[in-house]
Design a protein around this motif. Structure first.
Motif, mmCIF file in Angstrom:
data_model
loop_
_atom_site.group_PDB
_atom_site.id
_atom_site.type_symbol
_atom_site.label_atom_id
_atom_site.label_comp_id
_atom_site.label_asym_id
_atom_site.label_seq_id
_atom_site.Cartn_x
_atom_site.Cartn_y
_atom_site.Cartn_z
ATOM 1 N N LYS A 27 77.146 105.808 15.622
ATOM 2 C CA LYS A 27 77.145 104.710 16.580
ATOM 3 C C LYS A 27 78.554 104.354 17.042
ATOM 4 N N HIS A 28 79.545 104.388 16.154
ATOM 5 C CA HIS A 28 80.890 103.978 16.565
ATOM 6 C C HIS A 28 81.477 104.917 17.613
ATOM 7 N N HIS A 29 81.115 106.197 17.580
ATOM 8 C CA HIS A 29 81.558 107.108 18.635
ATOM 9 C C HIS A 29 80.862 106.798 19.953
ATOM 10 N N ILE A 30 79.573 106.472 19.864
ATOM 11 C CA ILE A 30 78.798 106.129 21.063
ATOM 12 C C ILE A 30 79.427 104.918 21.747
ATOM 13 N N VAL A 31 79.637 103.848 20.990
ATOM 14 C CA VAL A 31 80.113 102.615 21.608
ATOM 15 C C VAL A 31 81.583 102.687 22.032
ATOM 16 N N ALA A 32 82.383 103.528 21.391
ATOM 17 C CA ALA A 32 83.771 103.705 21.842
ATOM 18 C C ALA A 32 83.796 104.315 23.246
ATOM 19 N N CYS A 33 82.970 105.321 23.473
ATOM 20 C CA CYS A 33 82.872 105.906 24.821
ATOM 21 C C CYS A 33 82.359 104.882 25.822
ATOM 22 N N LEU A 34 81.384 104.091 25.410
ATOM 23 C CA LEU A 34 80.822 103.081 26.303
ATOM 24 C C LEU A 34 81.851 102.001 26.641
ATOM 25 N N ALA A 35 82.744 101.690 25.720
ATOM 26 C CA ALA A 35 83.788 100.694 25.989
ATOM 27 C C ALA A 35 84.734 101.180 27.085
ATOM 28 N N VAL A 36 85.169 102.409 26.990
ATOM 29 C CA VAL A 36 86.046 102.975 28.027
ATOM 30 C C VAL A 36 85.320 102.984 29.368
ATOM 31 N N SER A 37 84.086 103.441 29.353
ATOM 32 C CA SER A 37 83.283 103.464 30.563
ATOM 33 C C SER A 37 83.133 102.057 31.143
ATOM 34 N N GLY A 38 82.929 101.060 30.294
ATOM 35 C CA GLY A 38 82.751 99.687 30.748
ATOM 36 C C GLY A 38 83.943 99.151 31.522
ATOM 37 N N VAL A 39 85.145 99.469 31.073
ATOM 38 C CA VAL A 39 86.356 99.031 31.783
ATOM 39 C C VAL A 39 86.407 99.681 33.170
ATOM 40 N N LEU A 40 86.090 100.952 33.237
ATOM 41 C CA LEU A 40 86.089 101.654 34.527
ATOM 42 C C LEU A 40 85.019 101.102 35.472
ATOM 43 N N ILE A 41 83.841 100.832 34.932
ATOM 44 C CA ILE A 41 82.751 100.304 35.747
ATOM 45 C C ILE A 41 83.073 98.884 36.213
ATOM 46 N N SER A 42 83.672 98.084 35.350
ATOM 47 C CA SER A 42 84.075 96.734 35.728
ATOM 48 C C SER A 42 85.055 96.779 36.900
ATOM 49 N N SER A 43 86.020 97.672 36.822
ATOM 50 C CA SER A 43 86.995 97.828 37.907
ATOM 51 C C SER A 43 86.299 98.240 39.199
ATOM 52 N N HIS A 44 85.340 99.127 39.093
ATOM 53 C CA HIS A 44 84.549 99.574 40.245
ATOM 54 C C HIS A 44 83.862 98.381 40.915
ATOM 55 N N PHE A 45 83.193 97.543 40.104
ATOM 56 C CA PHE A 45 82.499 96.384 40.673
ATOM 57 C C PHE A 45 83.480 95.381 41.270
ATOM 58 N N ALA A 46 84.646 95.206 40.662
ATOM 59 C CA ALA A 46 85.651 94.289 41.217
ATOM 60 C C ALA A 46 86.100 94.783 42.593
ATOM 61 N N LEU A 47 86.308 96.074 42.728
ATOM 62 C CA LEU A 47 86.699 96.621 44.028
ATOM 63 C C LEU A 47 85.619 96.404 45.089
ATOM 64 N N LEU A 48 84.364 96.371 44.655
ATOM 65 C CA LEU A 48 83.252 96.132 45.576
ATOM 66 C C LEU A 48 82.955 94.635 45.731
ATOM 67 N N GLN A 49 83.748 93.785 45.093
ATOM 68 C CA GLN A 49 83.588 92.338 45.109
ATOM 69 C C GLN A 49 82.219 91.891 44.595
ATOM 70 N N GLN A 50 81.733 92.603 43.596
ATOM 71 C CA GLN A 50 80.501 92.241 42.892
ATOM 72 C C GLN A 50 80.938 91.568 41.591
ATOM 73 N N TRP A 51 81.253 90.267 41.698
ATOM 74 C CA TRP A 51 81.945 89.585 40.616
ATOM 75 C C TRP A 51 81.102 89.385 39.366
ATOM 76 N N THR A 52 79.800 89.142 39.517
ATOM 77 C CA THR A 52 78.963 88.996 38.322
ATOM 78 C C THR A 52 78.969 90.299 37.537
ATOM 79 N N ALA A 53 78.696 91.392 38.228
ATOM 80 C CA ALA A 53 78.656 92.695 37.559
ATOM 81 C C ALA A 53 80.022 93.058 36.976
ATOM 82 N N ALA A 54 81.101 92.765 37.696
ATOM 83 C CA ALA A 54 82.445 93.066 37.188
ATOM 84 C C ALA A 54 82.721 92.300 35.896
ATOM 85 N N GLY A 55 82.401 91.017 35.893
ATOM 86 C CA GLY A 55 82.618 90.207 34.696
ATOM 87 C C GLY A 55 81.759 90.650 33.528
ATOM 88 N N LEU A 56 80.494 90.929 33.820
ATOM 89 C CA LEU A 56 79.577 91.351 32.749
ATOM 90 C C LEU A 56 80.000 92.692 32.150
#
Length: 167
Positions: A27-56
């Motif tokens: 599980k710790h390997h799974i969630v470590a990858c998901l954490a990195v992905s989450g930062v990238l996805i958050s940045s993606h939503f911020a660029l699209l001005q989707q603030w709820t999704a970016a924050g979440l």
């Protein structure tokens, strides 16, 4: 390069981490990858001005790191409360509720002690994020969620499929 194209590029990189995540058993390997992905996805939503999704998604990245060390139901409740607050403050209609539902489901998944339960709940949460990404018009994010569900199902079958067939 346009802001939209940069957002799609970030999702392309996140896809690599998402696909890798469910090919691990621990599980710790799974969630470590998901954490990195989450930062990238958050940045993606911020660029699209989707603030709820970016924050979440930013909260999700932090949540994944925390769940490497703790499965505390108190911490899970804290992350659910933070997600609720972000949704309330950034509310922009039904899409905000869909992203919240996806995030809440994935929060419960991340705090599951069992990687099998984590995988099951992630399919539900990811399906909600898939709907969100369709509604916000991010084709690469739609592809990412479809691939994420597929990768999760492949990993689930690799680790649990033969047990199901034998039962």
């Amino acid at each position: 390069m346009s802001v939209f194209m940069v957002s799609q590029l970030l999702i392309g990189i996140a896809i690599i981490f998402d696909l890798a995540s469910f090919q691990f058993k621990q599980k710790h390997h799974i969630v470590a990858c998901l954490a990195v992905s989450g930062v990238l996805i958050s940045s993606h939503f911020a660029l699209l001005q989707q603030w709820t999704a970016a924050g979440l998604m930013l909260v999700a990245a932090i949540r994944y790191v925390v769940t490497i060390f703790s499965h505390s139901k108190l911490l899970m409740s804290l992350f659910l409360a933070i997600s609720s607050l972000i949704t309330l403050v950034t509310f922009a209609g039904p899409v905000s509720l869909i992203s919240f539902a996806g995030s809440a489901t994935q929060t419960v998944a991340a705090f599951s002690q069992s990687d099998q339960r984590l995988r099951q709940l992630m399919i539900i949460g990811t399906s909600l994020w898939l709907l969100n990404n369709i509604l916000v018009g991010s084709p690469t994010a739609v592809l990412m969620e479809v691939l994420f569900i597929g990768s999760n199902l492949v990993g689930y079958y690799r680790f649990y499929g033969t047990r199901i067939a034998l039962d």
